[in-house]
Design a protein around this motif. Structure first.
Motif, mmCIF file in Angstrom:
data_model
loop_
_atom_site.group_PDB
_atom_site.id
_atom_site.type_symbol
_atom_site.label_atom_id
_atom_site.label_comp_id
_atom_site.label_asym_id
_atom_site.label_seq_id
_atom_site.Cartn_x
_atom_site.Cartn_y
_atom_site.Cartn_z
ATOM 1 N N THR A 88 0.829 -1.202 0.000
ATOM 2 C CA THR A 88 0.000 0.000 0.000
ATOM 3 C C THR A 88 0.865 1.253 0.000
ATOM 4 O O THR A 88 0.602 2.213 -0.745
ATOM 5 N N ALA A 89 1.912 1.245 0.820
ATOM 6 C CA ALA A 89 2.823 2.395 0.865
ATOM 7 C C ALA A 89 3.495 2.610 -0.481
ATOM 8 O O ALA A 89 3.648 3.757 -0.942
ATOM 9 N N VAL A 90 3.892 1.523 -1.145
ATOM 10 C CA VAL A 90 4.509 1.641 -2.472
ATOM 11 C C VAL A 90 3.523 2.255 -3.465
ATOM 12 O O VAL A 90 3.898 3.113 -4.285
ATOM 13 N N LEU A 91 2.257 1.856 -3.403
ATOM 14 C CA LEU A 91 1.256 2.415 -4.318
ATOM 15 C C LEU A 91 1.081 3.911 -4.096
ATOM 16 O O LEU A 91 0.938 4.678 -5.058
ATOM 17 N N VAL A 92 1.094 4.336 -2.833
ATOM 18 C CA VAL A 92 0.994 5.777 -2.546
ATOM 19 C C VAL A 92 2.169 6.511 -3.175
ATOM 20 O O VAL A 92 2.002 7.568 -3.810
ATOM 21 N N MET A 93 3.365 5.946 -3.039
ATOM 22 C CA MET A 93 4.543 6.608 -3.582
ATOM 23 C C MET A 93 4.593 6.548 -5.103
ATOM 24 O O MET A 93 5.143 7.451 -5.752
ATOM 25 N N LYS A 94 3.998 5.513 -5.704
ATOM 26 C CA LYS A 94 3.867 5.475 -7.164
ATOM 27 C C LYS A 94 2.981 6.629 -7.628
ATOM 28 O O LYS A 94 3.288 7.309 -8.611
ATOM 29 N N LEU A 95 1.875 6.861 -6.915
ATOM 30 C CA LEU A 95 0.976 7.965 -7.258
ATOM 31 C C LEU A 95 1.663 9.309 -7.025
ATOM 32 O O LEU A 95 1.423 10.280 -7.755
ATOM 33 N N PHE A 96 2.532 9.378 -6.020
ATOM 34 C CA PHE A 96 3.320 10.588 -5.786
ATOM 35 C C PHE A 96 4.261 10.839 -6.974
ATOM 36 O O PHE A 96 4.359 11.961 -7.484
ATOM 37 N N GLU A 97 4.930 9.785 -7.431
ATOM 38 C CA GLU A 97 5.821 9.914 -8.584
ATOM 39 C C GLU A 97 5.077 10.385 -9.829
ATOM 40 O O GLU A 97 5.625 11.104 -10.665
ATOM 41 N N GLN A 98 3.820 9.968 -9.941
ATOM 42 C CA GLN A 98 2.998 10.348 -11.094
ATOM 43 C C GLN A 98 2.364 11.726 -10.934
ATOM 44 O O GLN A 98 1.621 12.188 -11.800
ATOM 45 N N ASP A 120 -9.330 17.415 7.717
ATOM 46 C CA ASP A 120 -8.528 18.544 7.244
ATOM 47 C C ASP A 120 -7.308 18.818 8.126
ATOM 48 O O ASP A 120 -6.704 19.886 8.029
ATOM 49 N N ARG A 121 -6.945 17.826 8.965
ATOM 50 C CA ARG A 121 -5.793 17.991 9.859
ATOM 51 C C ARG A 121 -4.718 16.929 9.646
ATOM 52 O O ARG A 121 -3.543 17.186 9.890
ATOM 53 N N VAL A 122 -5.128 15.754 9.202
ATOM 54 C CA VAL A 122 -4.191 14.640 9.053
ATOM 55 C C VAL A 122 -3.696 14.564 7.611
ATOM 56 O O VAL A 122 -4.492 14.550 6.670
ATOM 57 N N THR A 123 -2.387 14.492 7.438
ATOM 58 C CA THR A 123 -1.804 14.433 6.097
ATOM 59 C C THR A 123 -1.583 12.993 5.639
ATOM 60 O O THR A 123 -1.604 12.052 6.442
ATOM 61 N N ILE A 124 -1.347 12.841 4.342
ATOM 62 C CA ILE A 124 -1.038 11.525 3.779
ATOM 63 C C ILE A 124 0.247 10.978 4.423
ATOM 64 O O ILE A 124 0.332 9.793 4.753
ATOM 65 N N ILE A 185 -8.121 6.141 -0.381
ATOM 66 C CA ILE A 185 -7.553 7.286 -1.096
ATOM 67 C C ILE A 185 -6.931 6.833 -2.419
ATOM 68 O O ILE A 185 -7.092 7.490 -3.457
ATOM 69 N N ILE A 186 -6.245 5.705 -2.401
ATOM 70 C CA ILE A 186 -5.665 5.155 -3.633
ATOM 71 C C ILE A 186 -6.765 4.904 -4.659
ATOM 72 O O ILE A 186 -6.617 5.236 -5.848
ATOM 73 N N GLU A 187 -7.878 4.312 -4.228
ATOM 74 C CA GLU A 187 -8.990 4.077 -5.136
ATOM 75 C C GLU A 187 -9.524 5.382 -5.718
ATOM 76 O O GLU A 187 -9.779 5.486 -6.933
ATOM 77 N N ASN A 188 -9.707 6.380 -4.863
ATOM 78 C CA ASN A 188 -10.246 7.668 -5.326
ATOM 79 C C ASN A 188 -9.320 8.337 -6.331
ATOM 80 O O ASN A 188 -9.776 8.868 -7.353
ATOM 81 N N VAL A 189 -8.029 8.325 -6.047
ATOM 82 C CA VAL A 189 -7.066 9.009 -6.917
ATOM 83 C C VAL A 189 -6.880 8.261 -8.236
ATOM 84 O O VAL A 189 -6.827 8.875 -9.312
ATOM 85 N N GLU A 195 -7.569 -3.326 -5.626
ATOM 86 C CA GLU A 195 -7.001 -4.566 -6.153
ATOM 87 C C GLU A 195 -6.503 -4.380 -7.580
ATOM 88 O O GLU A 195 -5.454 -4.907 -7.957
ATOM 89 N N ALA A 196 -7.236 -3.625 -8.385
ATOM 90 C CA ALA A 196 -6.825 -3.377 -9.771
ATOM 91 C C ALA A 196 -5.576 -2.506 -9.833
ATOM 92 O O ALA A 196 -4.683 -2.730 -10.664
ATOM 93 N N VAL A 197 -5.477 -1.515 -8.953
ATOM 94 C CA VAL A 197 -4.287 -0.663 -8.902
ATOM 95 C C VAL A 197 -3.074 -1.491 -8.493
ATOM 96 O O VAL A 197 -1.994 -1.379 -9.076
ATOM 97 N N LEU A 198 -3.265 -2.340 -7.483
ATOM 98 C CA LEU A 198 -2.188 -3.216 -7.005
ATOM 99 C C LEU A 198 -1.664 -4.084 -8.136
ATOM 100 O O LEU A 198 -0.446 -4.209 -8.337
ATOM 101 N N ARG A 199 -2.583 -4.681 -8.886
ATOM 102 C CA ARG A 199 -2.176 -5.573 -9.967
ATOM 103 C C ARG A 199 -1.495 -4.795 -11.101
ATOM 104 O O ARG A 199 -0.467 -5.226 -11.633
ATOM 105 N N THR A 200 -2.051 -3.641 -11.446
ATOM 106 C CA THR A 200 -1.515 -2.853 -12.558
ATOM 107 C C THR A 200 -0.142 -2.279 -12.260
ATOM 108 O O THR A 200 0.758 -2.300 -13.116
ATOM 109 N N GLU A 201 0.031 -1.764 -11.037
ATOM 110 C CA GLU A 201 1.262 -1.045 -10.704
ATOM 111 C C GLU A 201 2.379 -1.921 -10.153
ATOM 112 O O GLU A 201 3.561 -1.578 -10.283
#
Length: 256
Positions: A88-98, A120-124, A185-189, A195-201
């Motif tokens: 999950t952390a890797v997927l977040v950082m992949k989206l950051f790279e993109q 509105d107080r807690v960051t990614i 958040i990964i799904e929304n972005v 599961e599809a994002v995990l498989r694709t990325e």
């Protein structure tokens, strides 16, 4: 998911022994170590030794299903529980790279329907580092949250939207809460199921064909039953039934 901690302590010790055996070489030495680990500490699982991407030794010991008397093989699949969080952390950082996620933005930027006071107080970044301060309500409820048929949104509203127990970013407390929110958040972005994002990325590019997300009602061929070990490593009890999808991005994966 405490059984991972039990397994890891055995694996760490076994890894040291297997690496040490590499100095002497040969399948026979590796086999002696694995056999001794099974006999003396109740080790059950798969051991693989590789050098530069080449497999030197692979072996499996123990029961995949004690009731059916089926044994573990090198191709057996295991629930990897909280190791899911690393993916999950890797997927977040992949989206950051993109350029799709800013770790310094808050939950509400990417999950506007989130109703918790941390919106509105807690960051990614604070979600990634368990420093959100969001109450660990699922942890306090034991296994009940993971045995109740809930949609992801229902689970988040009920167990991941509580008050802040400390100032976000001031300290770190491990829980599933943050990573379940990150999965949403990964799904929304990404605009597709986690599961599809995990498989694709990750899984498809790395040819991880024997890894994926477990879900009740969808049998995974070769999936080993999960057990919890006692302090001796020999007293194994079968885990009670639960809905793996409720662990979602915090703990629902399986792999070899």
């Amino acid at each position: 998911m405490c059984k991972i901690r039990i397994i890891n302590s055995v694996l760490a010790a076994l890894a040291v022994l297997v690496i040490a055996a590499g100095a002497y070489g040969g399948d026979r030495e590796f086999a002696k170590i694995v056999t001794a680990a099974e006999a003396e500490s109740g080790f059950s699982g798969v051991v693989l030794v590789a050098t530069g991407g080449r497999i030197d030794y692979a072996a499996a010991v123990g029961m995949a299903d004690s009731r059916a008397k089926t044994r573990i093989t090198p191709r057996s699949k295991f629930r990897i529980a909280s190791i899911t969080k690393a993916f999950t952390a890797v997927l977040v950082m992949k989206l950051f790279e993109q350029g799709k996620i800013d770790p310094n933005e808050t939950i509400g930027r990417y999950f506007p329907d989130y109703t918790g006071p941390g919106r509105d107080r807690v960051t990614i970044h604070q979600l990634l580092t368990y420093s959100s301060g969001i109450a660990d309500e699922s942890g306090q409820a034991g296994m009940l949250p993971y045995r109740s048929p809930l949609t992801l949104d229902e689970f988040i509203r009920r167990y991941c939207s509580g008050g802040l127990t400390f100032e976000p970013g001031s300290r770190s407390v491990y829980a599933n809460t943050e990573y379940i929110i990150l999965g949403k958040i990964i799904e929304n972005v990404a605009g597709m199921p986690f599961e599809a994002v995990l498989r694709t990325e990750i899984l498809s590019p790395l040819k991880m064909r024997d890894s994926g997300m477990a879900r009740s009602g969808r049998p995974v061929p070769g999936l080993v039953r999960s057990y919890t070990g006692g302090t001796s490593g020999k007293a194994l009890t079968e885990d009670e039934a639960y809905l793996p999808e409720n662990y979602f991005a915090a703990g629902a994966m399986y792999s070899t």
